[in-house]
Design a protein around this motif. Structure first.
Motif, PDB file in Angstrom:
ATOM      1  N   ALA A  79     -26.842  13.623   1.436  1.00 41.66           N
ATOM      2  CA  ALA A  79     -26.560  12.179   1.336  1.00 41.66           C
ATOM      3  C   ALA A  79     -26.381  11.732  -0.106  1.00 41.66           C
ATOM      4  O   ALA A  79     -25.710  10.737  -0.369  1.00 41.66           O
ATOM      5  N   ALA A  80     -26.946  12.470  -1.032  1.00 36.74           N
ATOM      6  CA  ALA A  80     -26.849  12.105  -2.453  1.00 36.74           C
ATOM      7  C   ALA A  80     -25.681  12.791  -3.158  1.00 36.74           C
ATOM      8  O   ALA A  80     -25.461  12.556  -4.341  1.00 36.74           O
ATOM      9  N   ASN A  81     -24.908  13.601  -2.447  1.00 34.63           N
ATOM     10  CA  ASN A  81     -23.815  14.338  -3.053  1.00 34.63           C
ATOM     11  C   ASN A  81     -22.574  13.452  -3.148  1.00 34.63           C
ATOM     12  O   ASN A  81     -22.009  13.047  -2.142  1.00 34.63           O
ATOM     13  N   GLY A  82     -22.144  13.164  -4.350  1.00 35.56           N
ATOM     14  CA  GLY A  82     -21.004  12.287  -4.582  1.00 35.56           C
ATOM     15  C   GLY A  82     -19.669  12.842  -4.126  1.00 35.56           C
ATOM     16  O   GLY A  82     -18.714  12.094  -3.966  1.00 35.56           O
ATOM     17  N   GLU A  83     -19.563  14.152  -3.900  1.00 36.34           N
ATOM     18  CA  GLU A  83     -18.309  14.751  -3.446  1.00 36.34           C
ATOM     19  C   GLU A  83     -18.156  14.710  -1.934  1.00 36.34           C
ATOM     20  O   GLU A  83     -17.070  14.956  -1.412  1.00 36.34           O
ATOM     21  N   THR A 119     -19.148  12.560   3.850  1.00 37.43           N
ATOM     22  CA  THR A 119     -20.186  12.295   4.842  1.00 37.43           C
ATOM     23  C   THR A 119     -21.368  11.548   4.225  1.00 37.43           C
ATOM     24  O   THR A 119     -22.084  10.826   4.911  1.00 37.43           O
ATOM     25  N   ALA A 120     -21.573  11.709   2.929  1.00 32.45           N
ATOM     26  CA  ALA A 120     -22.766  11.199   2.245  1.00 32.45           C
ATOM     27  C   ALA A 120     -23.072   9.729   2.511  1.00 32.45           C
ATOM     28  O   ALA A 120     -24.214   9.404   2.839  1.00 32.45           O
ATOM     29  N   ALA A 141     -21.107  20.303   0.709  1.00 33.77           N
ATOM     30  CA  ALA A 141     -22.523  20.102   0.385  1.00 33.77           C
ATOM     31  C   ALA A 141     -23.362  20.789   1.446  1.00 33.77           C
ATOM     32  O   ALA A 141     -22.953  20.884   2.597  1.00 33.77           O
ATOM     33  N   SER A 142     -24.536  21.249   1.047  1.00 33.42           N
ATOM     34  CA  SER A 142     -25.477  21.795   2.019  1.00 33.42           C
ATOM     35  C   SER A 142     -26.884  21.611   1.490  1.00 33.42           C
ATOM     36  O   SER A 142     -27.105  21.558   0.281  1.00 33.42           O
ATOM     37  N   LEU A 146     -24.417   9.392   6.094  1.00 33.99           N
ATOM     38  CA  LEU A 146     -25.717  10.037   6.231  1.00 33.99           C
ATOM     39  C   LEU A 146     -26.781   9.239   5.493  1.00 33.99           C
ATOM     40  O   LEU A 146     -27.897   9.058   5.992  1.00 33.99           O
ATOM     41  N   ASP A 147     -26.434   8.726   4.326  1.00 37.03           N
ATOM     42  CA  ASP A 147     -27.355   7.887   3.565  1.00 37.03           C
ATOM     43  C   ASP A 147     -27.793   6.678   4.395  1.00 37.03           C
ATOM     44  O   ASP A 147     -28.971   6.347   4.456  1.00 37.03           O
ATOM     45  N   ARG A 148     -26.841   6.058   5.053  1.00 31.13           N
ATOM     46  CA  ARG A 148     -27.144   4.903   5.901  1.00 31.13           C
ATOM     47  C   ARG A 148     -28.073   5.307   7.046  1.00 31.13           C
ATOM     48  O   ARG A 148     -29.017   4.591   7.371  1.00 31.13           O
ATOM     49  N   ALA A 149     -27.822   6.462   7.660  1.00 30.55           N
ATOM     50  CA  ALA A 149     -28.665   6.942   8.765  1.00 30.55           C
ATOM     51  C   ALA A 149     -30.080   7.267   8.289  1.00 30.55           C
ATOM     52  O   ALA A 149     -31.036   7.173   9.061  1.00 30.55           O
ATOM     53  N   LEU A 150     -30.206   7.636   7.020  1.00 33.44           N
ATOM     54  CA  LEU A 150     -31.523   7.932   6.445  1.00 33.44           C
ATOM     55  C   LEU A 150     -32.246   6.674   5.976  1.00 33.44           C
ATOM     56  O   LEU A 150     -33.370   6.753   5.506  1.00 33.44           O
TER      57      LEU A 150
END
Length: 95
Positions: free
Chosen positions: A71-75, A78-79, A63-64, A82-86
């Motif tokens: 954070a929204a990339n299901g593959e 890290t998502a 993802a990039s 990263l989602d939690r950090a956001l």
């Protein structure tokens, strides 16, 4: 290019480092940084997630884009982090 600048830093020092990195960008510099700290990833303009695993099982771009897009990339493995950090909630609303 900066490699793992948050290694061994206290979270307060990570915030100070982010301030300095943002000052460089505001002055017109480009900063390329490799790190595993999701606070740093969340504060970035662009994230490149390479994986999906390590060694022979990694090495492709999963993802990039802006942190919220990654954070929204299901593959991306890290998502969720990263989602939690956001601030959370992106995965729940986009998948």
């Amino acid at each position: 290019m900066v490699d793992e600048p948050t290694t061994g830093l206290h979270p307060t020092d990570v915030e100070r480092l982010l301030g300095q990195l943002h000052a460089l960008v505001d002055a017109g510099a480009s900063v390329v940084l490799v790190d595993h700290d999701m606070t740093v990833a969340a504060a970035s303009d662009w994230v490149i997630d390479i994986g999906p695993g390590a060694g022979d099982e990694g090495g492709r771009i999963v993802a990039s884009g802006p942190p919220a897009k990654v954070a929204a990339n299901g593959e991306s493995r890290t998502a969720p982090y990263l989602d939690r950090a956001l601030g959370g909630g992106l995965l729940a609303t986009t998948t």
